[in-house]
Write an enzyme that holds these catalytic residues in place. Structure first.
Site, PDB file in Angstrom:
ATOM      1  N   GLY A  55       0.823  -1.199   0.000  1.00 12.93           N
ATOM      2  CA  GLY A  55       0.000   0.000   0.000  1.00 12.93           C
ATOM      3  C   GLY A  55       0.860   1.254   0.000  1.00 12.93           C
ATOM      4  O   GLY A  55       2.094   1.185   0.052  1.00 12.93           O
ATOM      5  N   LEU A  57       1.332   3.671   2.316  1.00 11.78           N
ATOM      6  CA  LEU A  57       2.141   3.820   3.521  1.00 11.78           C
ATOM      7  C   LEU A  57       3.162   2.697   3.631  1.00 11.78           C
ATOM      8  O   LEU A  57       4.324   2.929   3.968  1.00 11.78           O
ATOM      9  CB  LEU A  57       1.238   3.834   4.755  1.00 11.78           C
ATOM     10  CG  LEU A  57       1.939   3.902   6.113  1.00 11.78           C
ATOM     11  CD1 LEU A  57       2.801   5.153   6.215  1.00 11.78           C
ATOM     12  CD2 LEU A  57       0.926   3.853   7.243  1.00 11.78           C
ATOM     13  N   ILE A  81      -4.962 -11.293   6.700  1.00 10.28           N
ATOM     14  CA  ILE A  81      -5.007 -10.928   8.121  1.00 10.28           C
ATOM     15  C   ILE A  81      -6.316 -11.339   8.787  1.00 10.28           C
ATOM     16  O   ILE A  81      -6.412 -11.332  10.019  1.00 10.28           O
ATOM     17  CB  ILE A  81      -4.762  -9.415   8.324  1.00 10.28           C
ATOM     18  CG1 ILE A  81      -5.902  -8.584   7.725  1.00 10.28           C
ATOM     19  CG2 ILE A  81      -3.419  -9.006   7.764  1.00 10.28           C
ATOM     20  CD1 ILE A  81      -5.823  -7.109   8.072  1.00 10.28           C
ATOM     21  N   ASP A 146      -8.063   9.648  12.206  1.00 12.15           N
ATOM     22  CA  ASP A 146      -8.848  10.649  12.928  1.00 12.15           C
ATOM     23  C   ASP A 146     -10.349  10.439  12.739  1.00 12.15           C
ATOM     24  O   ASP A 146     -11.157  11.085  13.412  1.00 12.15           O
ATOM     25  CB  ASP A 146      -8.451  12.063  12.484  1.00 12.15           C
ATOM     26  CG  ASP A 146      -8.713  12.320  11.011  1.00 12.15           C
ATOM     27  OD1 ASP A 146      -8.760  11.343  10.232  1.00 12.15           O
ATOM     28  OD2 ASP A 146      -8.867  13.499  10.629  1.00 12.15           O
ATOM     29  N   TYR A 169     -16.464   3.538   8.146  1.00 10.96           N
ATOM     30  CA  TYR A 169     -15.011   3.437   8.196  1.00 10.96           C
ATOM     31  C   TYR A 169     -14.493   3.761   9.596  1.00 10.96           C
ATOM     32  O   TYR A 169     -13.687   3.022  10.166  1.00 10.96           O
ATOM     33  CB  TYR A 169     -14.401   4.384   7.166  1.00 10.96           C
ATOM     34  CG  TYR A 169     -12.905   4.533   7.263  1.00 10.96           C
ATOM     35  CD1 TYR A 169     -12.062   3.479   6.952  1.00 10.96           C
ATOM     36  CD2 TYR A 169     -12.337   5.749   7.655  1.00 10.96           C
ATOM     37  CE1 TYR A 169     -10.682   3.620   7.027  1.00 10.96           C
ATOM     38  CE2 TYR A 169     -10.964   5.901   7.727  1.00 10.96           C
ATOM     39  CZ  TYR A 169     -10.137   4.838   7.420  1.00 10.96           C
ATOM     40  OH  TYR A 169      -8.772   4.980   7.507  1.00 10.96           O
ATOM     41  N   TRP A 194      -4.717  12.465   6.290  1.00  7.11           N
ATOM     42  CA  TRP A 194      -4.184  13.123   5.094  1.00  7.11           C
ATOM     43  C   TRP A 194      -2.820  12.566   4.693  1.00  7.11           C
ATOM     44  O   TRP A 194      -1.903  13.302   4.342  1.00  7.11           O
ATOM     45  CB  TRP A 194      -4.096  14.640   5.299  1.00  7.11           C
ATOM     46  CG  TRP A 194      -5.416  15.276   5.522  1.00  7.11           C
ATOM     47  CD1 TRP A 194      -5.943  15.667   6.715  1.00  7.11           C
ATOM     48  CD2 TRP A 194      -6.414  15.587   4.531  1.00  7.11           C
ATOM     49  NE1 TRP A 194      -7.201  16.192   6.549  1.00  7.11           N
ATOM     50  CE2 TRP A 194      -7.515  16.163   5.206  1.00  7.11           C
ATOM     51  CE3 TRP A 194      -6.475  15.427   3.139  1.00  7.11           C
ATOM     52  CZ2 TRP A 194      -8.656  16.585   4.532  1.00  7.11           C
ATOM     53  CZ3 TRP A 194      -7.618  15.842   2.473  1.00  7.11           C
ATOM     54  CH2 TRP A 194      -8.682  16.413   3.171  1.00  7.11           C
TER      55      TRP A 194
END
Length: 217
Positions: A55, A57, A81, A146, A169, A194
């Site tokens: 992905g 990140l 997972i 967040d 989500y 973000w």
């Protein structure tokens, strides 16, 4: 890659109280790396298992770890997972000391119609990873969001602020946090927002595309 939080909020002894990040502070691409350093001796911990390594990140984090010559393994969809037995099989015999969970169902709008699917990945999957981390004696670094908050705050959120997700989500990610904390005592949870990077869809790429297609936004 951007992590809007204070550096100090995530660099702590994970043998003590678990913690989450704030939305304050500087933006540093190596914030997560800092969490993986031994607090007392300054030595790197081996081995690191990055889950969700393909992905946005996960790719950025893998590149940083490779640059620092840290030993790690990475898995993505080939290691499900939501199947704890599969996680256990992969972890066996690898002497893993850190598990970094970058995997997530992140299609926020689509999750409203697929909350069950999102729950399996964001909640049950995260809980499975935490259980395996505990079983093998590893520490876990879990990436959250967040969206676990209600979104009506006018100042940066604190770790202690009440949660109140208003989206599917957010609900699934909050349950994932709960299961991580419940299943693995030595954990760190980072709430961030973000994220952007060279790989994958993100706000920056969307804005660049729209600017090339439209005269005004």
């Amino acid at each position: 890659m951007s992590f809007p939080r204070t550096r100090e909020s995530i660099v702590n002894d994970v043998n003590g109280s678990p913690l989450v990040s704030t939305n304050e502070g500087v933006k540093r691409e190596d914030d997560i790396i800092c969490c993986l350093r031994e607090q007392v001796t300054g030595k790197w911990l081996h081995m690191i298992w990055i889950i969700g390594c393909n992905g946005m990140l996960g790719k950025e984090l893998s590149a940083l770890i490779e640059k620092k010559k840290i030993e790690y393994v990475g898995t993505d969809r080939e290691c499900d997972i939501t199947d704890i037995a599969e996680l256990r099989r992969f972890a066996a015999g690898k002497n893993i000391e850190w598990i970094v969970n970058c995997s997530a169902y992140t299609a926020v709008d689509k999750a409203e119609d697929e909350e069950t699917v999102a729950f399996r990945i964001n909640a049950s999957g995260a809980g499975n990873i935490a259980s395996v981390a505990s079983e093998i004696g590893a520490k876990m670094l879990h990436i959250s969001t967040d969206y676990v908050f209600g979104g009506k705050g006018v100042i940066p959120y604190k770790e202690s602020d009440p949660t109140g997700p208003v989206s599917a989500y957010g609900r699934t990610k909050l349950e994932g946090e709960r299961l991580v904390a419940q299943n693995c005592a030595r954990h760190i949870i980072i709430r961030t927002a973000w994220l952007y990077g060279a790989h994958g869809n993100n706000f920056v790429h969307t804005m660049l595309r729209l600017l090339s297609e439209q005269e005004q936004l």
